[in-house]
Design an enzyme around this catalytic site. Structure first.
Site, PDB file in Angstrom:
ATOM      1  CE  LYS A  90     -12.658 -31.355 100.047  1.00 26.28           C
ATOM      2  NZ  LYS A  90     -11.351 -31.078 100.675  1.00 26.28           N
ATOM      3  CG  ASP A  91      -8.337 -33.922 100.213  1.00 25.65           C
ATOM      4  OD1 ASP A  91      -8.406 -32.709  99.935  1.00 25.65           O
ATOM      5  OD2 ASP A  91      -8.832 -34.424 101.239  1.00 25.65           O
ATOM      6  NE  ARG A 138     -12.491 -24.781  94.690  1.00 21.64           N
ATOM      7  CZ  ARG A 138     -13.632 -24.579  95.345  1.00 21.64           C
ATOM      8  NH1 ARG A 138     -14.629 -23.932  94.780  1.00 21.64           N
ATOM      9  NH2 ARG A 138     -13.774 -25.022  96.583  1.00 21.64           N
ATOM     10  NE  ARG A 139     -14.474 -23.887  99.334  1.00 22.87           N
ATOM     11  CZ  ARG A 139     -14.277 -24.825 100.252  1.00 22.87           C
ATOM     12  NH1 ARG A 139     -13.430 -24.602 101.258  1.00 22.87           N
ATOM     13  NH2 ARG A 139     -14.908 -25.980 100.172  1.00 22.87           N
ATOM     14  NE  ARG A 156      -5.091 -26.384 106.918  1.00 25.60           N
ATOM     15  CZ  ARG A 156      -3.957 -27.033 107.131  1.00 25.60           C
ATOM     16  NH1 ARG A 156      -2.797 -26.414 106.949  1.00 25.60           N
ATOM     17  NH2 ARG A 156      -3.945 -28.288 107.530  1.00 25.60           N
ATOM     18  NE  ARG A 162     -11.090 -26.499 107.441  1.00 27.43           N
ATOM     19  CZ  ARG A 162     -10.735 -26.867 106.236  1.00 27.43           C
ATOM     20  NH1 ARG A 162     -11.510 -26.579 105.207  1.00 27.43           N
ATOM     21  NH2 ARG A 162      -9.623 -27.528 106.029  1.00 27.43           N
ATOM     22  CB  CYS A 252      -1.036 -26.520  95.298  1.00 30.09           C
ATOM     23  SG  CYS A 252      -2.285 -25.704  96.313  1.00 30.09           S
TER      24      CYS A 252
END
Length: 322
Positions: A90-91, A138-139, A156, A162, A252
C-alpha cells in the site's frame, strides 16, 4: 527468467533485504525471508530509516504522502547496499510518474486481510460526536459518510503507539489495518471492543494487506529467486487495484481506495473491483463496482468511470492517495 543459468543454492550468497525498522516492517521482511528459506534461499535484513519514520509528528499529507515510506528503502537497493526491498504494498506508488524505472516488482507474496479495523468501539456503538483517530483521509471520509456525527483527529507513530490512543485523551477509537494486527499477533485488552469494517462499507487502501518485493530491473538472478515466492492470485488483485490508482494519478490529496476480489462461480480469473474517490473535505464520496477478466483493465475502467461519468474529475486539484 528462463535464460538465467541454474545455480546451486549453496553457491548463492544471502539476499540482502532492505526494510524499514518498525516492528511491523521487520515482521514483513522476516516473513519474506522465511518464504525464501522455504525455497532454499538464505537472506539477511538491511534496516533503513525513512523520512516517514523520522518525522512521526508530521501528517503524512504534509510529508508528501505516497513514497514517504519507500524512497530510502528503494535507494538502498539502487545503490547496491541491498539486493531487494520489502514494502507494504500500500505504500508503493503506482502512477507512471512515481514508479522507479530502475526497479521491478519481483514478488507479491500471499496477501493478508485487506480490511480496516476499529479499535475501541464499534461503528454503531460509538457515542454521538465521538472522536476517532486516523491518519488516513480515505478512512476519515468513508467513516464520516457512514456516521456524519463523528469527529476526527490525526494518528501517527508505530502500531503500539497508535493502539495506545484508543480510550485516552478524548479519543474513543482508532482505525488501523487488520493485517497489521494479525501479523503482530495483537489481542485486544479485556473489555476493549474491536470491529473489522466490511470492505463494502469502508473500501480499503489500494494493495492493503499485501507485501511488495522489489529488486533492480537489471538483476535477473535476484528477480528469478524472488519470483519463486510470488503468489499469482495475490498479484492479480494487487495489480488491478494499483491500475485503478495509476489511472487516477500520483500524489496524496484526494482520498481514494480500491478493493479487488476473485468472483466465485465465474470463469477463472474473473475479478470484481470496487473503487472509491472522495472530495478532500469528504462532502462527496463516489463509488463504483465492476467485474472483468483483465485486472489492470478493470482497475483503469473503474477509475475512468469515477472520473468521467461520476464527476470525479471536478473534485481536484489532485494527486490521490489513501
Amino acid at each position: 527468467m528462463d535464460d538465467v543459468p541454474p545455480v546451486a543454492m549453496s553457491d548463492v550468497p544471502p539476499l540482502r533485504l532492505a526494510t524499514r525498522g518498525s516492528p511491523l516492517a521487520r515482521w514483513q521482511a522476516h516473513r519474506v525471508a522465511a518464504l525464501l528459506a522455504a525455497t532454499g534461499v538464505a537472506s539477511e535484513l538491511v534496516v533503513v530509516e525513512t523520512e516517514g519514520d523520522r518525522r512521526t509528528d508530521v501528517p503524512l499529507s504534509t510529508l508528501g504522502g505516497q513514497g514517504v515510506f519507500v524512497t530510502e528503502v528503494q535507494a538502498a537497493v539502487v545503490r547496491g547496499d541491498a539486493d531487494a526491498a520489502v514494502h507494504s504494498a500500500k505504500d508503493l506508488p503506482a502512477s507512471d510518474g512515481l514508479v522507479r524505472p530502475d526497479l521491478v516488482l519481483a514478488a507479491v507474496p500471499e496477501r493478508a486481510d485487506p480490511r480496516d479495523v476499529l479499535v475501541g468501539g464499534t461503528l454503531a456503538g460509538l457515542a454521538t460526536g465521538a472522536t476517532v483517530a486516523t491518519g488516513s483521509a480515505r478512512r476519515r471520509v468513508q467513516l464520516a459518510d457512514l456516521r456524519p456525527d463523528l469527529t476526527f483527529t490525526d494518528l501517527r507513530g508505530n502500531m503500539a503507539t497508535r493502539l495506545a490512543r484508543a480510550g485516552r485523551d478524548g479519543v474513543a477509537a482508532v482505525v488501523v489495518a487488520r493485517a497489521a494486527l494479525d501479523r503482530l499477533g495483537w489481542e485486544p485488552p479485556e473489555g476493549v471492543p474491536v470491529e473489522t469494517l466490511a470492505a463494502s462499507a469502508v473500501v480499503p487502501q489500494v494493495a492493503q494487506g499485501a507485501l511488495a518485493v522489489e529488486c533492480r530491473a537489471d538483476d535477473r538472478r535476484t528477480a528469478a529467486l524472488l519470483g519463486a515466492i510470488d503468489d499469482p492470485a495475490a498479484r492479480a488483485l494487487v495489480e488491478a487495484e494499483r491500475a485503478f490508482l495509476a489511472e487516477l494519478g500520483g500524489g496524496c490529496t484526494l482520498p481514494v481506495g480500491a478493493h479487488a476480489t476473485a468472483v466465485d462461480g465465474a470463469p477463472a480469473g474473473t475479478l470484481a473491483l470496487t473503487g472509491v474517490l472522495a472530495a478532500a473535505d469528504g462532502r462527496i464520496v463516489l463509488r463504483h463496482h465492476d467485474q472483468g477478466a483483465d485486472g489492470p483493465a478493470l482497475g483503469r475502467r473503474v477509475a475512468r468511470f469515477l472520473l468521467d461519468d461520476a464527476g470525479g474529475a471536478a473534485l481536484g486539484p489532485w494527486s490521490p492517495a489513501g
